[in-house]
Design a protein around this motif. Structure first.
Motif, mmCIF file in Angstrom:
data_model
loop_
_atom_site.group_PDB
_atom_site.id
_atom_site.type_symbol
_atom_site.label_atom_id
_atom_site.label_comp_id
_atom_site.label_asym_id
_atom_site.label_seq_id
_atom_site.Cartn_x
_atom_site.Cartn_y
_atom_site.Cartn_z
ATOM 1 N N UNK A 92 0.738 -1.346 -0.073
ATOM 2 C CA UNK A 92 -0.034 0.028 0.028
ATOM 3 C C UNK A 92 0.752 1.207 0.015
ATOM 4 N N UNK A 93 1.936 1.250 0.689
ATOM 5 C CA UNK A 93 3.100 2.388 0.675
ATOM 6 C C UNK A 93 3.627 2.500 -0.611
ATOM 7 N N UNK A 94 3.750 1.439 -1.327
ATOM 8 C CA UNK A 94 4.520 1.900 -2.745
ATOM 9 C C UNK A 94 3.188 2.060 -3.673
ATOM 10 N N UNK A 95 2.211 1.743 -3.535
ATOM 11 C CA UNK A 95 0.908 2.363 -4.321
ATOM 12 C C UNK A 95 0.737 3.839 -4.091
ATOM 13 N N UNK A 96 1.126 4.072 -2.792
ATOM 14 C CA UNK A 96 0.712 5.348 -2.490
ATOM 15 C C UNK A 96 1.937 6.421 -3.120
ATOM 16 N N UNK A 97 2.896 5.834 -3.012
ATOM 17 C CA UNK A 97 4.156 6.514 -3.461
ATOM 18 C C UNK A 97 4.148 6.800 -4.955
ATOM 19 N N UNK A 98 3.618 5.813 -5.700
ATOM 20 C CA UNK A 98 3.548 5.833 -7.093
ATOM 21 C C UNK A 98 2.214 6.894 -7.537
ATOM 22 N N UNK A 99 1.137 6.766 -6.844
ATOM 23 C CA UNK A 99 0.042 7.854 -6.957
ATOM 24 C C UNK A 99 0.713 9.282 -6.743
ATOM 25 N N UNK A 100 1.408 9.330 -5.660
ATOM 26 C CA UNK A 100 1.965 10.888 -5.328
ATOM 27 C C UNK A 100 2.942 11.312 -6.369
ATOM 28 N N UNK A 101 3.681 10.345 -7.022
ATOM 29 C CA UNK A 101 4.695 10.518 -8.024
ATOM 30 C C UNK A 101 4.020 10.963 -9.328
ATOM 31 N N UNK A 102 2.679 10.219 -9.574
ATOM 32 C CA UNK A 102 1.889 10.448 -10.646
ATOM 33 C C UNK A 102 1.311 12.101 -10.478
ATOM 34 N N UNK A 103 0.897 12.355 -9.357
ATOM 35 C CA UNK A 103 0.098 13.694 -9.457
ATOM 36 C C UNK A 103 1.201 14.687 -8.796
ATOM 37 N N UNK A 104 2.397 14.614 -9.140
ATOM 38 C CA UNK A 104 3.475 15.822 -8.715
ATOM 39 C C UNK A 104 3.307 16.978 -9.481
ATOM 40 N N UNK A 105 3.036 16.859 -10.604
ATOM 41 C CA UNK A 105 2.707 18.079 -11.474
ATOM 42 C C UNK A 105 1.590 19.106 -11.032
ATOM 43 N N UNK A 106 0.399 18.215 -10.937
ATOM 44 C CA UNK A 106 -0.717 18.945 -10.248
ATOM 45 C C UNK A 106 -0.410 19.429 -8.809
ATOM 46 N N UNK A 107 0.242 18.808 -8.200
ATOM 47 C CA UNK A 107 0.497 19.206 -6.670
ATOM 48 C C UNK A 107 1.424 20.304 -6.777
ATOM 49 N N UNK A 108 2.694 20.272 -7.589
ATOM 50 C CA UNK A 108 3.351 21.378 -7.650
ATOM 51 C C UNK A 108 2.744 22.676 -8.172
ATOM 52 N N UNK A 109 1.950 22.685 -9.203
ATOM 53 C CA UNK A 109 1.047 23.704 -9.738
ATOM 54 C C UNK A 109 0.126 24.206 -8.569
ATOM 55 N N UNK A 110 -0.496 23.514 -7.793
ATOM 56 C CA UNK A 110 -1.587 23.980 -6.812
ATOM 57 C C UNK A 110 -0.808 24.510 -5.711
ATOM 58 N N UNK A 111 0.393 24.067 -5.216
ATOM 59 C CA UNK A 111 1.227 24.561 -4.166
ATOM 60 C C UNK A 111 1.742 26.120 -4.555
ATOM 61 N N UNK A 112 2.244 26.163 -5.661
ATOM 62 C CA UNK A 112 2.775 27.455 -6.123
ATOM 63 C C UNK A 112 1.835 28.501 -6.177
#
Length: 119
Positions: free
Chosen positions: A61-81
């Protein structure tokens, strides 16, 4: 040379922004389970942000969560900025925070010792 606490303040703001995103369910990836953002460390030049998170679950589950976070990186980066109102969009890295897990393990071991010793 003066030391600035701006990276620390920006890290706190990023942590709050990520917490809001998670609470509101803005990350739709089903791989991202229930996680807690435990801290954010931002480089002095504000170009990178290391996000520490914890979660309960199996290694898979941790590995899957890490993959999900990596996939959402662009969106997260944009929203954080946008949320933190930064000129430069920091590159985001996700790191699993094992400190809670270690603390839980230590607590269990201490409980076992107490039971064996009859405290």
């Amino acid at each position: 040379m003066s030391t600035s606490n701006r990276p620390e303040r920006v890290g706190q703001e990023i942590q709050v922004a990520l917490g809001r995103m998670l609470t509101r369910g803005e990350l739709k990836d089903p791989r991202i389970g229930f996680i807690t953002i435990t801290g954010v460390k931002v480089s002095p030049d504000l170009k990178t942000a290391r996000v520490y998170y914890s979660m309960m679950g199996t290694e898979q589950e941790r590995k899957e969560t890490q993959k999900g976070l990596e996939a959402a990186k662009g969106y997260i980066r944009r929203e954080i900025t946008e949320a933190v109102n930064l000129r430069v969009s920091p590159e985001v890295f996700f790191t699993f925070d094992e400190s809670l897990e270690r603390g839980d393990r230590i607590e269990r071991l201490l409980r076992e010792v107490k039971e064996k010793e009859g405290w």
